[in-house]
Scaffold this active site. Structure first.
Site, short mmCIF file in Angstrom:
data_model
loop_
_atom_site.label_atom_id
_atom_site.label_comp_id
_atom_site.label_asym_id
_atom_site.label_seq_id
_atom_site.Cartn_x
_atom_site.Cartn_y
_atom_site.Cartn_z
N CYS A 24 31.53 14.17 -7.70
CA CYS A 24 30.69 14.85 -8.68
C CYS A 24 29.25 14.83 -8.19
CB CYS A 24 30.82 14.12 -10.01
SG CYS A 24 29.71 14.71 -11.30
N ASN A 25 28.66 15.99 -8.06
CA ASN A 25 27.26 16.07 -7.60
C ASN A 25 26.30 15.52 -8.65
OD1 ASN A 25 27.18 18.00 -4.99
ND2 ASN A 25 28.82 18.60 -6.35
N TYR A 44 28.91 16.48 -17.65
CA TYR A 44 27.75 15.61 -17.35
C TYR A 44 26.47 16.45 -17.22
CZ TYR A 44 30.60 11.45 -16.03
OH TYR A 44 31.42 10.35 -16.00
N GLY A 45 26.65 17.71 -16.89
CA GLY A 45 25.51 18.56 -16.52
C GLY A 45 24.43 18.69 -17.58
N CYS A 66 28.40 21.91 -7.20
CA CYS A 66 29.15 21.26 -8.29
C CYS A 66 30.62 21.36 -7.93
CB CYS A 66 28.86 21.98 -9.61
SG CYS A 66 29.97 21.49 -10.96
N THR A 67 31.34 20.25 -8.10
CA THR A 67 32.74 20.23 -7.62
C THR A 67 33.67 21.08 -8.48
OG1 THR A 67 33.09 18.15 -8.84
CG2 THR A 67 32.51 17.99 -6.51
N ASP A 111 35.16 12.12 -11.59
CA ASP A 111 34.31 13.26 -11.95
C ASP A 111 34.22 13.28 -13.47
OD1 ASP A 111 32.95 15.84 -11.56
OD2 ASP A 111 34.76 16.74 -12.41
N SER A 112 33.34 14.12 -14.00
CA SER A 112 33.26 14.25 -15.46
C SER A 112 34.57 14.81 -16.01
CB SER A 112 32.12 15.19 -15.83
OG SER A 112 32.41 16.49 -15.34
N GLU A 149 36.77 23.58 -17.46
CA GLU A 149 37.48 22.51 -18.18
C GLU A 149 38.48 23.11 -19.18
OE1 GLU A 149 37.44 19.05 -18.04
OE2 GLU A 149 36.37 19.34 -16.17
#
Ligand code: DGL
Length: 267
Positions: A77-78, A46-47, A187-188, A14-15, A155
């Protein structure tokens, strides 16, 4: 028949720390498996990144997993799935499990046919997402909300702050106005804000997190490929980050609930 390949790890990325919400379902369903989790913390979120950038990161990480001998790769990660899954499948020689916002289960289960979808700006802007949303737009009224800023709070582990609560409340307001009864978390990272989401939207709302479905799909693929590990084995989790900090290690431990050795990866 079991062989070395069956003992090879399942790799997830994932990011950042959002994919831990998927990892926990994978761990629960497949406790014998060795798992590698990579947080692309040097490039999170990433979004707000371009599709090309996310594709490049996803390919780089995918190649690292192949070098590690992974038997299957999960894009936890979507945003990365929306941008990169097709290119990854073309260019990387490894089975890949991607994920997408659970619009289909949400539409199927909504009683009043009003469904909300939260995702990152990158996911919402993607062609893959538009195609998915269009497919179900006739079956339910879809309310789509990009939520920039939430991932940054998660985060930074400030997602229980007043500032982040207010931000979330603003994003959820259109759902309340529309009277949705079902919400898809696209979104995870967002499952980590579930208590706040429920506080704002109420406990009656049906929340769809595709983490459990991804773990199920992963198990199906391993079975099909006859590459499940011996069930008596005890799997470990190996954590990597592209930007290693003590703070990140602590955050992962907090969300994962166990002591964690975090390795650094410069790519
Ligand atoms: N957790 C990711 C997702 O599912 C990425 C979020 C981000 O980095 O913006 O979309």
């Amino acid at each position: 028949m079991l062989n070395d390949h069956n003992d090879a790890p399942i790799a997830l990325f994932d990011s950042g720390i959002g994919g831990l919400s998927v990892l926990r379902h994978v761990r629960e369903r497949l406790p014998a498996e060795e798992l590698i989790y990579l947080a692309d913390s040097a490039h999170t979120p990433y979004g707000d990144k371009s599709e090309d950038f996310i594709i490049e990161r996803s390919l780089t990480i995918g190649r690292f997993f192949i070098e590690q001998g992974a038997k299957v790769l999960v894009i936890a990660c979507n945003s990365a799935t929306a941008a990169a899954v097709s290119v990854m499948r073309e260019q990387l020689d490894i089975p890949i499990v991607g994920m997408e916002p659970g619009i289909k289960p949400a539409v199927t289960q909504s009683k009043n046919r009003r469904v909300g979808i939260m995702a990152t700006a990158a996911t919402v802007a993607s062609e893959k997402f538009s195609t998915l949303a269009q497919r179900y737009a006739n079956e339910s009224e879809l309310s789509i909300q990009a939520c920039p800023g939430l991932v940054e709070h998660i985060e930074a582990m400030t997602h229980d702050s007043e500032e982040s609560y207010q931000m979330l409340a603003r994003y959820l307001l259109p759902f309340q106005q529309q009277g949705i009864d079902t919400l898809a978390l696209g979104c995870t990272h967002y499952p980590f804000m579930l208590p706040q989401i429920r506080e704002i939207l109420g406990d009656e709302i049906l929340v769809i997190d595709t983490g459990p479905a991804v773990a199920e799909q992963l198990q199906r693929i391993l079975k099909q490929n006859a590459s499940l590990r011996d069930q008596s084995a005890k799997g470990r989790v190996h954590f990597y980050a592209t930007q290693h900090t003590e703070r990140l290690r602590e955050q992962i431990e907090k969300l994962w609930g166990e002591p964690v050795a975090l390795r650094s990866l410069q790519r």
